[in-house]
Design an enzyme around this catalytic site. Structure first.
Site, PDB file in Angstrom:
ATOM      1  N   GLU A  95       0.719  -1.255   0.007  1.00 42.46           N
ATOM      2  CA  GLU A  95       0.240   0.021   0.259  1.00 42.46           C
ATOM      3  C   GLU A  95       0.984   1.404   0.182  1.00 42.46           C
ATOM      4  OE1 GLU A  95      -4.370  -0.797   2.759  1.00 42.46           O
ATOM      5  OE2 GLU A  95      -2.440  -1.269   3.485  1.00 42.46           O
TER       6      GLU A  95
HETATM    7  C1  TNX Z   1      -4.754  -4.376   4.196  1.00 42.94           C
HETATM    8  S1  TNX Z   1      -3.385  -6.344   3.503  1.00 42.94           S
HETATM    9  C2  TNX Z   1      -3.638  -4.015   5.049  1.00 42.94           C
HETATM   10  C3  TNX Z   1      -3.127  -3.240   5.994  1.00 42.94           C
HETATM   11  C4  TNX Z   1      -4.905  -3.385   6.898  1.00 42.94           C
HETATM   12  C5  TNX Z   1      -5.582  -3.821   6.204  1.00 42.94           C
HETATM   13  C6  TNX Z   1      -7.026  -3.923   7.382  1.00 42.94           C
HETATM   14  C7  TNX Z   1      -2.651  -5.610   3.725  1.00 42.94           C
HETATM   15  C8  TNX Z   1      -0.974  -5.856   3.008  1.00 42.94           C
HETATM   16  N1  TNX Z   1      -2.840  -4.374   3.884  1.00 42.94           N
HETATM   17  O1  TNX Z   1      -3.148  -2.009   6.592  1.00 42.94           O
HETATM   18  O2  TNX Z   1      -4.780  -3.326   8.385  1.00 42.94           O
HETATM   19  O3  TNX Z   1      -6.188  -4.029   5.201  1.00 42.94           O
HETATM   20  O4  TNX Z   1      -7.645  -4.792   7.335  1.00 42.94           O
END
Ligand code: TNX
Length: 517
Positions: free
Chosen positions: A334
């Site tokens: 992300e």
């Molecule tokens: C996505 S899964 C994220 C996390 C959040 C989560 C909540 C991932 C690699 N990143 O930063 O906590 O969704 O479901």
């Protein structure tokens, strides 16, 4: 082989008819209580093994690890039975024997064979981890009140049915992740998390140790990371961090249960808490300040700054030194604040640092956009384009959010949890095959499964347990049991028998309406 048939019959056949007034019948046979279901189980015709005050646990002379496994088993059985369970190296009648057999290499790293009959129970394994896994099967074969902390029923009969089990896991990596960054969890809470992994034969504890909201691990050469970045959490509570001694205590506790710890420091995004103490390493999208919300993707290291890599070097060096397991997780998910070229360059430099400190790199889906070494692992959560990159020769950890995210709500009315990926009822967590889930990711490319528990909505271990149970045992079975041996109908019967166990263990859980508890 009549195995599958035998176990199905064991599940359906009733030996003691329930009185007419009794509530819904429990699975009649103790062999129909096992989760994960063993690869092969044959219920034998003979008399059961019955524990008595004289029952000891016999291990090979000189095998200190087996003696420790025996002590852990005895520690579960002593309070409820009131018996002493001497751990000894001398054979004795009516005992439980734990034996390593160098000739049984076919049992692999975690496989075991368990035979029980009147007069003796034997667990045989090729490796120490297999012995431990076998003791968890033995534990589940005992009546559920074995988990009691009190010896309240002097007339209890502690019987293990006559059975022959030959068992080993389908996948090598069977794990769960705890996000201690969004909300902090104490060492004692993490141990309670580990206890559930151990009961269901999982072998990997992934700790998400840093994110925008909190830095949770002491780095001695950079004390301000935790001192300044660990003081709060989502919602503004006090947060906290693990000293290196705390972390080592978690590693030790997990290792006794043959569970390896994978530390994650999420970078180059999800890094706000580190930038609070190192503001010069921020590229300044937002001023670095403590953050207690739940947005993602806004923070990033300045990837062109030498100081960034000096900091990563210090973090990886110190954490690698106190992590006996072979992996270091760099997150990588992300990232919104960098160009694709900057991201790729950053991941490749992080990979070099991790490898130089003797560890294999693990990262979330997005890292497949970098040039990876075959030793690096991709943890799949949402990006279906990852299959196109598998030519690099490495393996995938499957954590598809729609099936495996323990922080997703069960139903729209579940109080805790998020719902961006899916609502995940128990059957959704159980009823799928990792080998056919993603086009282009066949079984041979999958090292295993891991269930992440992100903690934006999870403030303590009781809430964590509510989201984990019963989905964690479901996922543990997907990861352990051969696809041909498992079925939803049989799982829902067996898992019902675990609720009284959780009750005695003090473990919270969701009463899924899909199960007749
Ligand atoms: C996505 S899964 C994220 C996390 C959040 C989560 C909540 C991932 C690699 N990143 O930063 O906590 O969704 O479901």
């Amino acid at each position: 082989m009549t195995t599958v048939l035998a176990l199905l019959l064991a599940g359906c056949g009733g030996s003691t008819p329930a009185p007419a007034t009794a509530p819904a019948p429990r699975p009649a046979s103790p062999t129909a209580r096992l989760v994960p279901q063993p690869a092969s189980l044959v219920a034998d015709a003979g008399e059961p093994f019955v524990i008595t005050a004289a029952t000891s646990i016999v291990v090979d002379a000189g095998n200190a690890e087996a003696a420790r496994t025996a002590e852990l088993l005895a520690a579960i059985m002593r309070p409820s039975t009131g018996f002493s369970f001497r751990v000894t190296t001398t054979d004795a009648p009516n005992s439980i024997t734990l034996r390593i057999d160098a000739n049984r290499s076919a049992l692999g790293a975690e496989g075991y064979e368990l035979t029980s009959a009147a007069g003796a129970v034997r667990v045989v394994a090729h490796q120490q981890a297999g012995l431990y896994r076998g003791t968890q099967t033995l534990r589940q074969l005992l009546p559920f009140n074995i988990e009691s902390h009190m010896n309240s029923d002097a007339k209890a009969r502690w019987a293990i049915p006559a059975v022959t089990i030959a068992d080993q896991p389908r996948f090598a990596w069977r794990g769960a992740m705890l996000d201690v960054a969004r909300h902090f969890f104490t060492v004692s809470e993490v141990k309670q998390f580990v206890d559930l992994l151990a009961l269901y034969k999982m072998n990997t504890l992934h700790l998400h140790l840093a994110d925008d909201q909190g830095w949770r691990i002491e780095i001695k050469s950079r004390p301000q990371l935790a001192n300044m970045g660990g003081v709060t959490q989502v919602g503004g509570g006090p947060g906290g961090f693990f000293t290196q001694a705390d972390y080592s205590e978690i590693v030790r506790y997990a290792a006794e249960r043959y569970i390896v710890v994978v530390p994650e420091i999420d970078m180059p995004a999800h890094i706000n808490a580190a930038l609070v103490s190192h503001p010069q390493l921020s590229c300044g999208k937002r001023p670095a300040a403590l953050y207690t919300g739940t947005e993602v993707g806004f923070s990033a290291f300045c990837v062109d700054s030498a100081g960034t890599y000096a900091l990563i070097e210090d973090i990886v060096r110190e954490l690698a030194a106190i992590t006996p397991g072979p992996y270091f997780h760099i997150g990588g998910d992300e990232v919104q604040a960098l160009t694709p070229a900057q991201y790729k360059m950053f991941i490749e430099r992080a990979q070099d640092i991790v490898n130089r400190h003797g560890k294999q790199m693990v990262g979330w889906d997005e890292i497949h956009k970098a040039t990876l070494k075959p030793s690096s692992l991709i943890q799949h959560w949402a990006d279906d384009s990852l299959a196109s990159s598998l030519g690099y020769g490495g393996k995938v950890i499957m954590s598809p959010a729609k099936r495996m995210y323990l922080d997703m709500k069960y139903t729209a009315s579940t109080e805790l949890g998020l719902r961006w990926a899916a609502l995940i009822e128990l059957r959704d967590a159980y009823d799928w095959d990792p080998a056919t889930y993603m086009k282009g990711v066949p079984e041979r490319s999958i090292i295993g499964l891991e269930a992440p528990l992100w903690s934006e909505t999870v403030r303590n271990i009781t809430s964590a347990q509510y989201l984990m149970m019963p989905r964690l045992p479901a996922i543990a079975e997907v990861a352990w049991t051969p696809q041909a041996v498992r079925s939803w109908e049989y799982f829902r019967e067996r898992i019902a028998g675990h609720a009284p166990r959780w009750h005695l263990m003090g473990v919270n859980f969701y009463r899924s309406p899909q199960v007749d508890w």
